[in-house]
Design a protein around this motif. Structure first.
Motif, PDB file in Angstrom:
ATOM      1  N   ARG A  78       0.866  -1.182   0.000  1.00  0.00           N
ATOM      2  CA  ARG A  78       0.000   0.000   0.000  1.00  0.00           C
ATOM      3  C   ARG A  78       0.902   1.230   0.000  1.00  0.00           C
ATOM      4  O   ARG A  78       1.710   1.411   0.904  1.00  0.00           O
ATOM      5  CB  ARG A  78      -0.898  -0.019   1.228  1.00  0.00           C
ATOM      6  N   PHE A  79       0.762   2.059  -1.012  1.00  0.00           N
ATOM      7  CA  PHE A  79       1.555   3.275  -1.152  1.00  0.00           C
ATOM      8  C   PHE A  79       0.666   4.492  -0.884  1.00  0.00           C
ATOM      9  O   PHE A  79      -0.437   4.594  -1.435  1.00  0.00           O
ATOM     10  CB  PHE A  79       2.132   3.393  -2.566  1.00  0.00           C
ATOM     11  N   THR A  80       1.148   5.419  -0.087  1.00  0.00           N
ATOM     12  CA  THR A  80       0.430   6.658   0.175  1.00  0.00           C
ATOM     13  C   THR A  80       1.264   7.831  -0.325  1.00  0.00           C
ATOM     14  O   THR A  80       2.422   7.990   0.084  1.00  0.00           O
ATOM     15  CB  THR A  80       0.138   6.824   1.670  1.00  0.00           C
ATOM     16  N   LEU A  81       0.706   8.613  -1.229  1.00  0.00           N
ATOM     17  CA  LEU A  81       1.372   9.789  -1.769  1.00  0.00           C
ATOM     18  C   LEU A  81       0.741  11.026  -1.139  1.00  0.00           C
ATOM     19  O   LEU A  81      -0.479  11.118  -1.021  1.00  0.00           O
ATOM     20  CB  LEU A  81       1.218   9.846  -3.287  1.00  0.00           C
ATOM     21  N   SER A  82       1.566  11.970  -0.746  1.00  0.00           N
ATOM     22  CA  SER A  82       1.061  13.193  -0.108  1.00  0.00           C
ATOM     23  C   SER A  82       1.696  14.411  -0.764  1.00  0.00           C
ATOM     24  O   SER A  82       2.622  14.302  -1.581  1.00  0.00           O
ATOM     25  CB  SER A  82       1.352  13.173   1.395  1.00  0.00           C
ATOM     26  N   ASN A  83       1.178  15.575  -0.409  1.00  0.00           N
ATOM     27  CA  ASN A  83       1.663  16.866  -0.946  1.00  0.00           C
ATOM     28  C   ASN A  83       1.574  16.913  -2.474  1.00  0.00           C
ATOM     29  O   ASN A  83       2.441  17.483  -3.150  1.00  0.00           O
ATOM     30  CB  ASN A  83       3.101  17.137  -0.488  1.00  0.00           C
TER      31      ASN A  83
END
Length: 588
Positions: free
Chosen positions: A278-283
């Motif tokens: 599970r990858f979480t990308l932010s900004n």
């Protein structure tokens, strides 16, 4: 994911299942053959080929009398906790072959065979061999694909590698849950000692359910020297500045997400060796195209593009909506193709994505059809009764295991699936109609809608499987009408969309705009009342506020602007089912 090109037909027995409206979609012209060909191979070496010789030994018993009934033999007492295993109406079990699973004793046949008119094949034991030489060393994974009815256990060289058959089973134990019509792939890591130079044995035990008088089996075995992606990637969730992407791989594989803004691919995120990543990308920048692909072992996914959501309240948010696919794969495929061209921001589903939620086979077929849609758009389902097992009766509830569901409320009970999501300033609520009787869901819904209205969201759309109003086969849900509709009207919900009945129905009840959208591919249901050739409607249908009803496959596109919602119902070929309708938003 490896797809195999060579089909080994082990045996096929012509069977007639008990006709039920919720079992198979036989009257759907779009459904494909009941035993479809397996997908084409991507890579791998076939170990079991069309000329393989299978030897079968069967256990034959008297045919089950019809008066015993489905519930007597289908394990209802086990599900209810009243018994450890199903009662055996066939008498004492016959012992399994003495040298099983290494060899068969006694008389053998090259096929399972067909039972006599007064008998039933309660179990079949089959063996085939395949030879490996020095050039076959170094295999990492085996993919065993089976089309079977209804439960199986599999051994390679005496080592159990797959099991859908309870360990307490005897040779006459009846499968408690009928298996669906799809191919199922079992991914088997090649542990030291599993394979041998020279002859190897593949052994399979298969049992039918009470619906059949004999088991069936098709099998295919392929080996590969690499590991990689099994399922996905899936865009689990996205917002204005964040996104979550999931992918499933073979065991102990590292996954790398390569991504960038627009055409760039200059950033990487690594997930350590495992199976679920599970990858979480932010900004992230709002309202921008983000490109990505996933590398895992020897696999590399296509490059996909998704869009982050806008922050401006003046932007139009577009939702694709459909439900009740079950076994209607050809129709589902056409709906997906058209939705990909609609310029959507997300997809909402009214449930019953598959026929048997307890079958990995059904989910594998589902993901094969929806791959690009899931990779490029957030896909938010309200789970249906079929999604959580065979009408929920087997208690397996695999939907949350195989599907990357969005995270639910912190205090939500296990086995319940209600949640909400925000797309910009559009509030989406997904109810669990399988858990309507839980007061926690009502309490949560009241609080969730109150908080949404306090935030002054643009609109509120609610999705559920079994809705309050319908003139189809099931009819509307009384508990939904009595306990949930008052909450929805209290907070002026802009649109309620349900499924469960396989038709299209639109109406307005006491200011609540609703649609029944169950035309995603499953066989269509007849309209019970209020149309030509049918009786006049009685309560509660008579006062359901129905404005349009049609027995057609379809999907919806909801375009939510600053002040109004436009709803367009489209057939599988993209043409309008009726003229688009517009609703003024209820936002204060």
């Amino acid at each position: 994911m490896l797809r195999l090109s060579v089909l080994v037909v082990c045996s096929l027995v012509a069977l007639v299942a008990v006709a039920q409206p919720d079992v198979r979609d036989k009257d759907n012209d779009d459904d494909e053959d009941i035993v479809p060909a397996p997908p084409p191979a991507i890579r791998g070496a076939s170990l079991v080929r069309p000329d393989a010789v299978w030897r079968w030994q069967t256990v034959r018993v008297p045919r089950i009398p019809r008066q015993l009934g489905a519930m007597t033999v289908s394990g209802a007492d086990v599900v209810a906790g009243r018994a450890k295993r199903p009662a055996d109406p066939l008498g004492d079990a016959v012992p399994a072959p003495a040298r099983w699973p290494f060899a068969l004793d006694g008389a053998t046949t090259s096929a399972i065979g067909k039972p006599a008119d007064d008998e039933r094949i309660a179990a079949a034991f089959g063996i085939t061999t395949f030879k490996l030489g020095p050039a076959d060393q170094g295999y990492e994974m085996l993919e065993l694909r089976l089309h079977y009815e209804d439960t199986v256990a599999v051994w390679i060289n005496g080592v159990e590698v797959a099991r859908q058959l309870p360990r307490t089973s005897t040779t006459t134990t009846i499968s408690t849950v009928p298996h669906g019509p799809e191919w199922e792939t079992f991914y088997i890591p090649v542990a030291p000692g599993l394979l041998a130079l020279g002859d190897n044995t593949l052994a399979i035990e298969v049992h039918p359910s009470h619906r059949r008088n004999a088991p069936t089996l098709f099998a295919d075995l392929v080996a590969r020297r690499d590991r990689g992606i099994v399922r996905g990637p899936v865009l689990v969730d996205t917002a204005a500045t964040t996104a979550t992407i999931a992918v499933e791989t073979d065991p102990n594989v590292e996954a790398v997400l390569e991504w960038g803004i627009g055409d760039a691919s200059d950033r990487k995120v690594t997930s350590p060796p495992g199976k679920r990543h599970r990858f979480t990308l932010s900004n992230l920048p709002a309202n921008k195209a983000i490109g990505y692909r996933v590398h895992a072992g020897a696999s590399r996914s296509p490059r996909y593009v998704f869009h982050t959501l806008p922050t401006a309240t003046s932007s139009v948010i577009r939702l694709g909506i459909y439900g009740d696919v079950r076994g209607g794969h050809a129709t589902h495929r056409r709906l997906v193709e058209h939705m990909l061209a609609e310029g959507l921001d997300a997809v909402a589903v009214t449930g019953d994505m598959v026929l048997h939620g307890s079958d990995d086979a059904d989910w594998q077929r589902f993901f094969a059809i929806t791959g690009e849609l899931l990779a490029t758009l957030p896909y938010y389902p309200a789970l249906g009764n079929h999604d959580v097992g065979w009408d929920g009766a087997d208690g397996t509830g695999k939907a949350d295991q195989v599907f990357a569901l969005p995270q639910g409320p912190a205090n939500r009970p296990d086995g319940a699936y209600w949640y909400s999501r925000e797309l910009a300033d559009l509030h989406l609520v997904f109810l669990d109609s399988n858990a309507y009787d839980r007061p926690e869901q009502e309490t949560w819904l009241d609080g969730d809608l109150a908080a949404a209205r306090k935030r002054k969201v643009r609109a509120i759309l609610v999705f559920t499987h079994d809705g309050p109003y319908s003139r189809g086969y099931h009819g509307g849900s009384a508990i939904a009408r009595e306990r949930y509709v008052p909450i929805l009207t209290k907070y002026k919900v802009d649109l309620l969309v349900s499924g469960h009945d396989h038709l299209y129905q639109r109406g307005d009840k006491a200011g609540l705009h609703y649609v029944v959208s169950g035309g995603g591919g499953a066989s269509l249901y007849a309209i019970r009342c209020g149309v030509a050739g049918r009786r006049p409607c009685k309560e509660p249908d008579k006062s359901d506020g129905m404005q349009m009803i049609a027995r057609e496959h379809h999907y919806l596109v909801a375009s939510v602007g600053p002040r109004e919602l436009e709803l367009c119902a489209r057939r599988p070929d993209g043409t309008l089912l009726e003229k688009c309708v517009r609703y003024k938003l209820a936002r204060p």
